[in-house]
Design a protein around this motif. Structure first.
Motif, PDB file in Angstrom:
ATOM      1  N   ALA A 156      10.723  13.723  -4.313  1.00  0.00           N
ATOM      2  CA  ALA A 156       9.427  13.011  -3.543  1.00  0.00           C
ATOM      3  C   ALA A 156       8.740  12.645  -4.948  1.00  0.00           C
ATOM      4  N   LEU A 157       8.532  12.453  -6.046  1.00  0.00           N
ATOM      5  CA  LEU A 157       7.725  12.266  -7.076  1.00  0.00           C
ATOM      6  C   LEU A 157       7.657  10.385  -7.408  1.00  0.00           C
ATOM      7  N   ILE A 158       9.583  10.182  -7.353  1.00  0.00           N
ATOM      8  CA  ILE A 158      10.010   9.013  -7.632  1.00  0.00           C
ATOM      9  C   ILE A 158       9.935   8.127  -5.578  1.00  0.00           C
ATOM     10  N   GLY A 159       9.600   8.587  -4.711  1.00  0.00           N
ATOM     11  CA  GLY A 159       9.147   8.084  -3.736  1.00  0.00           C
ATOM     12  C   GLY A 159       7.933   7.973  -3.611  1.00  0.00           C
ATOM     13  N   GLY A 160       7.117   8.782  -4.039  1.00  0.00           N
ATOM     14  CA  GLY A 160       5.476   8.572  -3.770  1.00  0.00           C
ATOM     15  C   GLY A 160       5.151   7.666  -5.212  1.00  0.00           C
ATOM     16  N   GLY A 161       5.479   7.494  -6.353  1.00  0.00           N
ATOM     17  CA  GLY A 161       5.599   6.785  -7.012  1.00  0.00           C
ATOM     18  C   GLY A 161       5.844   4.645  -6.582  1.00  0.00           C
ATOM     19  N   TYR A 162       6.894   5.097  -6.162  1.00  0.00           N
ATOM     20  CA  TYR A 162       7.520   3.585  -5.209  1.00  0.00           C
ATOM     21  C   TYR A 162       5.906   3.077  -4.046  1.00  0.00           C
ATOM     22  N   TRP A 163       5.932   3.782  -3.427  1.00  0.00           N
ATOM     23  CA  TRP A 163       4.822   3.928  -2.329  1.00  0.00           C
ATOM     24  C   TRP A 163       3.800   3.730  -2.694  1.00  0.00           C
ATOM     25  N   PHE A 164       3.496   3.765  -4.142  1.00  0.00           N
ATOM     26  CA  PHE A 164       1.901   3.808  -4.651  1.00  0.00           C
ATOM     27  C   PHE A 164       1.619   2.739  -5.199  1.00  0.00           C
ATOM     28  N   PHE A 165       3.189   2.578  -5.987  1.00  0.00           N
ATOM     29  CA  PHE A 165       3.070   0.828  -7.294  1.00  0.00           C
ATOM     30  C   PHE A 165       3.410  -0.111  -6.346  1.00  0.00           C
ATOM     31  N   VAL A 166       4.606  -0.313  -5.469  1.00  0.00           N
ATOM     32  CA  VAL A 166       5.040  -1.303  -4.411  1.00  0.00           C
ATOM     33  C   VAL A 166       4.896  -1.565  -3.334  1.00  0.00           C
ATOM     34  N   ILE A 167       4.920  -0.512  -2.625  1.00  0.00           N
ATOM     35  CA  ILE A 167       4.211  -1.326  -0.855  1.00  0.00           C
ATOM     36  C   ILE A 167       2.639  -0.039  -0.340  1.00  0.00           C
ATOM     37  N   ARG A 168       2.191   0.466  -1.216  1.00  0.00           N
ATOM     38  CA  ARG A 168       1.118   0.950  -0.361  1.00  0.00           C
ATOM     39  C   ARG A 168       0.462  -0.117   0.220  1.00  0.00           C
TER      40      ARG A 168
END
Length: 149
Positions: free
Chosen positions: A18-30
């Motif tokens: 969940a932390l990895i997915g949230g970081g990916y969403w925030f920094f890449v696809i947000r």
């Protein structure tokens, strides 16, 4: 005496994912992330067009922010590959020194990690936005290339 039991390992694995997915969403696809384009100036109605040919033996000098070193090295490799016989010299003496060198004619491009001041804009500098780094939610570093008109 009662013995406490820890949660099963799957709980830790799910939290990690969940932390990895949230970081990916925030920094890449947000939504709201900007896709950089070196052909779009960050201010004004001016446009910047890269050259279609450069004479062999031409030297291009880039100076500026230490945070732009990797970008500058990639620009150097691509430019020298596209225009054989050219030489790109890069330095990382800081944004302020890069701007001063550009204004004084000691550099052709200033790679900086801040926006231009009104005084710098009035001296004929054109900013071309390259990228934005989200260091944290509250701090955003804008990295731009400056070219003197």
């Amino acid at each position: 005496m009662s013995q406490k039991s820890a949660p099963p390992p799957i709980v830790f694995i799910l939290i990690f994912l969940a932390l990895i997915g949230g970081g990916y969403w925030f920094f890449v696809i947000r939504p709201g992330n900007v896709t950089p384009s070196v052909n779009t100036p960050s201010a004004g109605n001016s446009t910047f067009s890269p050259p279609s040919s450069v004479a062999s033996g031409t030297t291009v000098r880039i100076d500026g922010s230490t945070s732009m070193v990797t970008i500058n090295q990639n620009l150097k490799r691509a430019f020298e590959r596209q225009f054989p016989g050219t030489n790109v010299v890069t330095s990382a003496n800081g944004s302020q020194n890069g701007i001063a060198d550009l204004i004084a004619g000691r550099a052709d491009i200033a790679a900086v990690s801040r926006s231009l001041t009104a005084q710098e804009q009035s001296q004929g500098l054109m900013a071309v936005s390259v990228t934005k780094d989200a260091i944290s939610r509250l701090w955003l570093v804008k990295q731009i290339l400056l070219i003197k008109d």
